[in-house]
Design an enzyme around this catalytic site. Structure first.
Site, short mmCIF file in Angstrom:
data_model
loop_
_atom_site.label_atom_id
_atom_site.label_comp_id
_atom_site.label_asym_id
_atom_site.label_seq_id
_atom_site.Cartn_x
_atom_site.Cartn_y
_atom_site.Cartn_z
N VAL A 1 0.76 -1.22 -0.13
CA VAL A 1 -0.04 -0.21 -0.10
C VAL A 1 0.85 1.29 -0.06
CG1 VAL A 1 -1.62 1.32 1.49
CG2 VAL A 1 -1.70 -0.98 1.15
N GLU A 2 2.09 1.19 0.73
CA GLU A 2 3.04 2.37 1.08
C GLU A 2 3.65 2.76 -0.43
OE1 GLU A 2 2.98 4.69 3.37
OE2 GLU A 2 1.60 3.76 4.52
#
Length: 465
Positions: free
Chosen positions: A253-254
């Protein structure tokens, strides 16, 4: 004495009749007998003197000769000791030489074995080496975009007096710091927020948010990242108790597993947020302070590392203050480098553990509502409801896992209506990374998708150590 009978025989003239050998034997016998008788008659008394030994036969030495002999004996002993010591030292040197040769040969064999057994692994996020700028480069005064910013000048004075930074060096750093239009907009948005719209929000907010992360490309990259780093992931799970799939979910996600670590220089982002943000400027100036201290400690060039618009760094997007607090040197290279997979993996697991992650705890489970009473209830990661109250409101989950006591009620807006989830304590821990229920649910669902893709039956295989 001669026997009388024998003499008679001789005198009577019968000698011729006798055997000559008999006569000789008789004479010998008589002579031996006579000598023995005479010896026993004249036997002397037993002597009381001790026998003379060979040492008593030698003449007595003088004191001077004895002293010389002792000295010669001592010198001979010393010479023997010296020779023995020299031989022992030579033997020890020879043995040490042999041991060293054996160690070098062993190291050579191990190195050859490593090279022969090493398999080419594609690195998704190669290690970046930033070299510190020349410390001799100094500016007498501040130039550039922040030359007339009073907060920048006050920050330079504080860093110089508090931490001993050279003022000319800091002038050089901030003279080369850029304040771009994009970063100014981000700082303004963070300070004043977006304008509130009176229009009704469109449905499907969660569906649109989810589609940014749960894609075929992201899941495939997650599987590839797991294959390249499964040993480090297994070690981190064993040490910190955080399942591998949730570490993969955070990094996915990051930064999409290193595919997007930021398009802005960290110094530009932190300066823009710190010096142009009235609401949270103090927080970002503290992060800028931590960033400069980190670069000085590790020898990095503060003008080179890339980051997000908020100044987050590395594969796991840590803020600079969190690197010292939660970062882990997992590869043993003597420094924390969040651009390498091993350090990023362990740092994420350590962050979760420090914020209360429960080993083996359930993150979230889907729920169903038999009526619309849930609409009057508080929802989100901060909400806390007992399981009995949820049941009374008609909210039912087929399998709660390890969730007990109080839980969070998560409501997600989709195109087909509301989607309900019951979140446990570990769901709240994920929101410590980013204070958003959408963010935590995206991490959870991406983790489960990667887990299913890897194992097929929902179990991540153990890494072959």
């Amino acid at each position: 004495m001669v026997p009388y009978n024998l003499l008679n025989e001789v005198s009577n003239g019968e000698i011729k009749k006798m055997n000559k050998s008999k006569i000789i034997k008789g004479f010998c016998f008589c002579l031996i007998t006579a000598s023995l008788v005479s010896c026993s008659a004249n036997k002397p008394e037993k002597s009381t003197l001790k026998p003379v030994t060979k040492y008593q036969i030698n003449t007595k030495k003088t004191d001077e000769a004895e002293a010389i002999e002792k000295l010669a004996l001592q010198l001979e002993i010393q010479d023997r000791k010296r020779v023995a010591l020299a031989k022992a030292k030579a033997k020890a040197r020879q043995q040490a030489k042999i041991r060293k040769q054996n160690q070098l040969a062993k190291r050579k064999r191990l190195a050859q074995h490593r090279v022969a057994s090493r398999k080419p692994i594609r690195r998704i996020a190669p290690k970046r080496v930033y070299r510190a700028p020349n410390r001799k480069v100094r500016y007498a005064s501040l130039r550039g975009d922040y030359a007339h910013n009073p907060q920048t000048i006050a920050f330079i004075n504080m860093m110089s007096s508090k931490y001993g930074f050279d003022r000319g060096y800091l002038n050089y750093i901030f003279s080369n710091t850029k304040s771009t239009a994009f970063l100014k907009r981000m700082a303004y948005a963070d300070a004043y927020g977006h304008r509130k719209s009176h229009k009704k929000r469109r449905p499907g907010r969660w569906t649109r948010y989810r589609s940014n992360f749960l894609t075929e490309k992201t899941i495939s990259k997650g599987v590839q990242f797991w294959r390249a780093n499964r040993v480090a992931l297994q070690r981190a799970e064993d040490r910190y108790g955080v399942p591998q799939e949730y570490i993969l979910g955070i990094i996915g996600v990051e930064t999409r597993y290193g595919g997007n670590v930021g398009k802005n220089r960290a110094i530009d982002a932190l300066a823009a947020m710190g010096f142009n943000n009235p609401r949270r400027g103090k927080y970002f100036r503290k992060e800028l302070e931590s960033y400069l201290l980190m670069t000085r400690r590790t020898g990095l060039n503060p003008l080179q590392p890339m980051a997000s618009y908020a100044g987050a760094l590395g594969l796991c997007q840590f803020m600079p203050s969190n690197i010292k607090r939660y970062g882990v040197d997992f590869d043993g290279r003597g420094g924390i480098n969040l651009w390498t997979p091993q350090d990023a993996i362990a740092s994420v697991a350590n962050y979760f553990k420090k914020h209360g992650w429960r080993r083996g705890g359930t993150v979230a489970v889907p729920a169903m509502a038999s009526n619309r009473k849930y609409r009057s209830m508080k929802t989100g990661f901060k909400s806390k409801h007992s399981l009995s109250r949820l049941r009374n409101k008609g909210i039912i989950a087929s399998n709660l896992g390890t969730i007990s006591g109080k839980a969070s009620l998560i409501k997600l807006n989709t195109y087909n209506g509301d989607e309900l989830w019951i979140g446990g304590e570990n769901f709240y821990v994920i929101t410590r990374y980013n204070h958003s229920s959408h963010y935590a649910m995206a991490v959870h669902q991406l983790a489960q998708a990667i887990k299913a893709r890897i194992a097929g039956r929902g179990i991540i295989r153990q890494a072959s150590l």
